[in-house]
Write a protein that holds these residues in place. Structure first.
Motif, PDB file in Angstrom:
ATOM      1  N   ILE A  92      -4.299  -4.088   6.634  1.00 13.23           N
ATOM      2  CA  ILE A  92      -3.481  -4.009   5.486  1.00 13.23           C
ATOM      3  C   ILE A  92      -3.576  -2.336   4.083  1.00 13.23           C
ATOM      4  CG2 ILE A  92      -3.751  -3.566   2.724  1.00 13.23           C
ATOM      5  CD1 ILE A  92      -6.413  -6.593   3.803  1.00 13.23           C
ATOM      6  N   ILE A  93      -2.171  -2.655   4.760  1.00 15.02           N
ATOM      7  CA  ILE A  93      -1.863  -1.169   3.995  1.00 15.02           C
ATOM      8  C   ILE A  93      -1.230  -1.911   2.224  1.00 15.02           C
ATOM      9  CG2 ILE A  93       0.376   0.206   4.180  1.00 15.02           C
ATOM     10  CD1 ILE A  93      -0.720   0.017   6.278  1.00 15.02           C
ATOM     11  N   PRO A  94      -2.800  -1.291   1.522  1.00 20.25           N
ATOM     12  CA  PRO A  94      -2.836  -0.882   0.463  1.00 20.25           C
ATOM     13  C   PRO A  94      -2.268  -0.967  -0.502  1.00 20.25           C
ATOM     14  CG  PRO A  94      -5.092   0.060   0.921  1.00 20.25           C
ATOM     15  CD  PRO A  94      -3.855   0.180   2.220  1.00 20.25           C
ATOM     16  N   LYS A  95      -0.620  -0.377  -0.312  1.00 22.15           N
ATOM     17  CA  LYS A  95       0.561  -0.030  -1.494  1.00 22.15           C
ATOM     18  C   LYS A  95       1.536  -0.951  -1.521  1.00 22.15           C
ATOM     19  CE  LYS A  95       2.553   3.567   1.622  1.00 22.15           C
ATOM     20  NZ  LYS A  95       2.781   4.432   1.811  1.00 22.15           N
ATOM     21  N   VAL A  96       1.823  -0.981  -2.809  1.00 22.75           N
ATOM     22  CA  VAL A  96       3.151  -1.746  -2.796  1.00 22.75           C
ATOM     23  C   VAL A  96       4.424  -1.764  -1.975  1.00 22.75           C
ATOM     24  CG1 VAL A  96       4.964  -2.377  -4.069  1.00 22.75           C
ATOM     25  CG2 VAL A  96       3.015  -2.365  -5.465  1.00 22.75           C
ATOM     26  N   ILE A  97       4.417  -1.930  -1.114  1.00 18.01           N
ATOM     27  CA  ILE A  97       6.263  -2.744   0.037  1.00 18.01           C
ATOM     28  C   ILE A  97       7.348  -3.367  -0.810  1.00 18.01           C
ATOM     29  CG2 ILE A  97       6.469  -2.643   2.101  1.00 18.01           C
ATOM     30  CD1 ILE A  97       4.404  -1.106   1.869  1.00 18.01           C
ATOM     31  N   GLU A  98       7.892  -3.024  -1.103  1.00 13.64           N
ATOM     32  CA  GLU A  98       9.232  -3.482  -1.214  1.00 13.64           C
ATOM     33  C   GLU A  98      10.058  -4.256  -0.213  1.00 13.64           C
ATOM     34  OE1 GLU A  98       9.572  -3.580  -4.188  1.00 13.64           O
ATOM     35  OE2 GLU A  98       8.685  -1.548  -5.639  1.00 13.64           O
ATOM     36  N   GLN A  99       9.972  -3.405   0.361  1.00  9.58           N
ATOM     37  CA  GLN A  99      10.361  -4.736   2.041  1.00  9.58           C
ATOM     38  C   GLN A  99      10.293  -3.779   3.680  1.00  9.58           C
ATOM     39  OE1 GLN A  99      15.277  -2.955   1.560  1.00  9.58           O
ATOM     40  NE2 GLN A  99      14.586  -1.766   2.715  1.00  9.58           N
ATOM     41  N   SER A 100      10.273  -4.715   4.638  1.00  7.67           N
ATOM     42  CA  SER A 100       9.059  -4.896   5.293  1.00  7.67           C
ATOM     43  C   SER A 100      10.167  -3.722   6.849  1.00  7.67           C
ATOM     44  CB  SER A 100       9.470  -6.165   6.721  1.00  7.67           C
ATOM     45  OG  SER A 100       8.806  -7.022   5.195  1.00  7.67           O
ATOM     46  N   THR A 101       9.807  -2.457   6.827  1.00  7.23           N
ATOM     47  CA  THR A 101       9.938  -1.616   7.866  1.00  7.23           C
ATOM     48  C   THR A 101       9.639  -2.094   9.682  1.00  7.23           C
ATOM     49  OG1 THR A 101       8.014  -0.160   7.903  1.00  7.23           O
ATOM     50  CG2 THR A 101       9.878  -0.280   5.807  1.00  7.23           C
ATOM     51  N   ALA A 102      10.212  -1.454  10.654  1.00  2.89           N
ATOM     52  CA  ALA A 102       9.709  -1.401  11.414  1.00  2.89           C
ATOM     53  C   ALA A 102       8.409  -1.006  12.398  1.00  2.89           C
ATOM     54  CB  ALA A 102      10.464  -0.851  12.735  1.00  2.89           C
ATOM     55  N   SER A 103       7.207  -0.802  11.277  1.00  7.24           N
ATOM     56  CA  SER A 103       6.155  -0.486  11.400  1.00  7.24           C
ATOM     57  C   SER A 103       5.500  -1.464  10.228  1.00  7.24           C
ATOM     58  CB  SER A 103       6.018   1.132  11.036  1.00  7.24           C
ATOM     59  OG  SER A 103       6.350   1.682   9.149  1.00  7.24           O
ATOM     60  N   VAL A 104       5.571  -1.376   8.981  1.00  5.05           N
ATOM     61  CA  VAL A 104       4.684  -2.612   7.748  1.00  5.05           C
ATOM     62  C   VAL A 104       5.511  -3.640   7.863  1.00  5.05           C
ATOM     63  CG1 VAL A 104       4.140  -2.173   5.617  1.00  5.05           C
ATOM     64  CG2 VAL A 104       3.896  -0.045   6.747  1.00  5.05           C
ATOM     65  N   LEU A 105       4.573  -4.534   7.340  1.00  8.39           N
ATOM     66  CA  LEU A 105       5.685  -6.137   6.728  1.00  8.39           C
ATOM     67  C   LEU A 105       4.848  -6.862   6.010  1.00  8.39           C
ATOM     68  CD1 LEU A 105       5.816  -8.105   9.731  1.00  8.39           C
ATOM     69  CD2 LEU A 105       7.211  -7.365   9.516  1.00  8.39           C
ATOM     70  N   THR A 106       6.528  -6.765   4.823  1.00  7.58           N
ATOM     71  CA  THR A 106       5.751  -7.570   3.865  1.00  7.58           C
ATOM     72  C   THR A 106       4.894  -9.150   4.296  1.00  7.58           C
ATOM     73  OG1 THR A 106       7.644  -8.726   3.631  1.00  7.58           O
ATOM     74  CG2 THR A 106       7.791  -6.781   2.670  1.00  7.58           C
ATOM     75  N   ILE A 107       4.138  -9.681   3.535  1.00 12.24           N
ATOM     76  CA  ILE A 107       3.598 -11.031   3.114  1.00 12.24           C
ATOM     77  C   ILE A 107       4.683 -12.042   4.327  1.00 12.24           C
ATOM     78  CG2 ILE A 107       1.883 -12.222   3.029  1.00 12.24           C
ATOM     79  CD1 ILE A 107       0.591  -9.763   3.569  1.00 12.24           C
ATOM     80  N   PRO A 108       5.395 -12.019   3.108  1.00 10.45           N
ATOM     81  CA  PRO A 108       6.487 -13.271   3.959  1.00 10.45           C
ATOM     82  C   PRO A 108       7.034 -13.228   4.985  1.00 10.45           C
ATOM     83  CG  PRO A 108       6.896 -12.822   1.388  1.00 10.45           C
ATOM     84  CD  PRO A 108       5.732 -11.289   2.209  1.00 10.45           C
TER      85      PRO A 108
END
Length: 488
Positions: A92-108
């Motif tokens: 988990i990355i415990p901070k708000v992620i506005e949109q997915s990147t190459a390194s971090v994905l939103t849950i959808p």
């Protein structure tokens, strides 16, 4: 006659009456139906599963809250927080992620990526482990590592999570859960300098007997209880439990809580955790016992095991009304050196004064195990966790100490451990028990009522719960008697 003895005698009297089978009663017909599932060349598991799903199951006494929430639920909570998932680690990355990147994905976006999602499932739970074992850590590491993946989200929604567990339990015909909810949250580093911590840790580990340990613990306790922050942390913890418990108890269901210390930390932190747990229990009617958790084969847990039992001994003497359950003997041959298999259950009983033993798998390897078996039979109860014992320790079937405990007459309860991680439920634990060992229907009922008798509920709550389970069995046996006629 005092109230405690009176309630207990009423419970025993009712149990004796309940187990006296008249062949014309619904109970006898239910017992005959159950026995019929084993009369063919193979056990009729589908019928047995239906039977056990409907059967009242009393309580689940060895139950970890964070490990009982399914990962799909955790992902829903993460999505609501708009947190992300690291693509490489699947943590988990415990901070708000506005949109997915190459390194971090939103849950959808994670859910759309079937490959990554399936990999996350294998890391956050035991699902499909046998199909991916060549790509994963050993079973015990895989199991205990799961908690590190959802540790940021598991404390967030206790009230909602408890309601989810309640709803699942009620649908499974379960009337009580005693869950290890969380630790109090005390950090010894808030009250002692690094130098003091090192000094106390060395001193505790040098102790040769209970008296020496007690002298140091008395000093530590006097420092801790004098700190406003320490007592406030305990009060805040209790306030949160009372708040999160709202809406849980009703006419069909009860829930109570254990708190705990973590055995893989340094001795000062372990004692701070245990002391705060004991003090919290003294102030909260919903908090009914203290446990100690984390892998028993961990280096620190092995090194400090006897010291931990002496901490329990010290606290038992000072706070004798606080109930004690301990994970003990969750070990097997080859997992640790032979010397570490020889005394854990024995010391949990004789030093810590455990009322319930969680797992108790290494009993056959322990020094003086016959004496220990006798003491368990007289003083305690063993919590049997078949699924986790099979996965973590590779102990199953005739090698499982269930057969030893049962043949010796040790009181037993059947429990789930971490049903979210293992993708399991209490019905399946009874299904494993019944299909492997074929206990009688009378014995199954004994285990169910043991989960009431050996719970840490008050006497009045035990009586109320026993009455509820009795009524449920009456309905169940009427339905099974009818089912038996329809099958024939």
């Amino acid at each position: 006659m005092n109230k405690r003895k009176s309630v207990f005698l009423v419970f025993l009297l009712w149990s004796a009456v309940a187990f006296a089978l008249d062949p014309q009663t619904n109970e006898a017909k239910t017992a005959k139906l159950y026995q019929s599932f084993f009369e063919g060349e193979i056990a009729e598991l589908a019928k047995l599963n239906l039977f056990l799903t409907q059967m009242p199951k009393g309580g689940d006494l060895h139950h970890h809250y964070s490990g009982s929430i399914y990962l799909e639920t955790y992902l829903e909570w993460i999505e609501k927080k708009r947190w992300g998932i690291d693509v490489q680690t699947l943590k988990i990355i415990p901070k708000v992620i506005e949109q997915s990147t190459a390194s971090v994905l939103t849950i959808p976006d994670l859910m759309k990526n079937g490959t990554l999602y399936r990999k996350l499932v294998t890391l956050w739970s035991n699902k499909d482990y046998s199909n991916h074992a060549h790509e994963q850590l050993p079973p015990d590491s895989n199991f205990f590592n799961t908690f590190g993946y959802f540790k940021e989200v598991s404390p967030l929604n206790h009230n909602l999570g408890l309601k989810i567990l309640k709803e699942r339990a009620v649908k499974e015909n379960l009337s009580y859960i005693e869950t290890m909810l969380s630790n109090v949250g005390v950090q010894s580093s808030d009250y002692f300098t690094d130098l003091e911590i090192n000094t106390y840790v060395k001193a505790l580990r040098k102790c040769d007997n209970q008296g020496q340990v007690n002298q140091i613990l008395e000093d530590l306790e006097s420092v801790l209880v004098a700190q406003k922050k320490f007592t406030q942390t305990i009060d805040d913890f209790n306030e949160n439990i009372i708040k999160n418990h709202q809406g849980i108890d009703d006419a069909e269901f009860m829930m109570r809580y254990q708190t705990y210390a973590v055995r893989v930390l340094d001795p000062l932190q372990v004692f701070s955790g245990l002391l705060s747990a004991y003090l919290a229990c003294g102030k909260n009617p919903y908090l009914v016992g203290v446990n100690i958790v984390a892998p028993e084969n961990n280096y620190v847990a092995l090194k400090d095991y006897t010291l931990h039992m002496r901490m329990y001994n010290y606290l038992k003497a000072k706070y004798p009304k606080v109930n004690r359950a301990l994970h003990a003997g969750e070990l097997t041959v080859g997992m640790v050196r032979p010397k570490n298999l020889q005394f854990h259950i024995k010391e949990a009983l004789e030093i810590a004064g455990a009322q319930r033993i969680g797992h108790g798998v290494d009993i056959a390897y322990e020094y003086d195990s016959l004496v220990t078996l006798k003491k368990i039979k007289e003083q305690a109860v063993v919590e049997i966790n078949l699924t986790s014992n099979e996965f973590i320790l590779g102990v199953e079937g005739e090698s499982h100490p269930y057969v030893l405990y049962e043949s010796y007459g040790v009181p037993l309860v059947i429990s789930t451990d971490d049903s979210g991680v293992s993708r399991n439920n209490l019905t399946n634990e009874y299904l494993l028990l019944a299909s492997r060992y074929q206990p009688s229907y009378k014995k199954l009922k004994e285990y169910v009522f043991n989960s009431v008798k050996y719970s840490f509920l008050s006497d009045s709550d035990k009586q109320e719960l026993a009455d509820r389970v009795r009524v449920k069995f009456s309905h169940f046996e009427k339905e099974m008697a009818q089912f038996s006629r329809e099958l024939n």
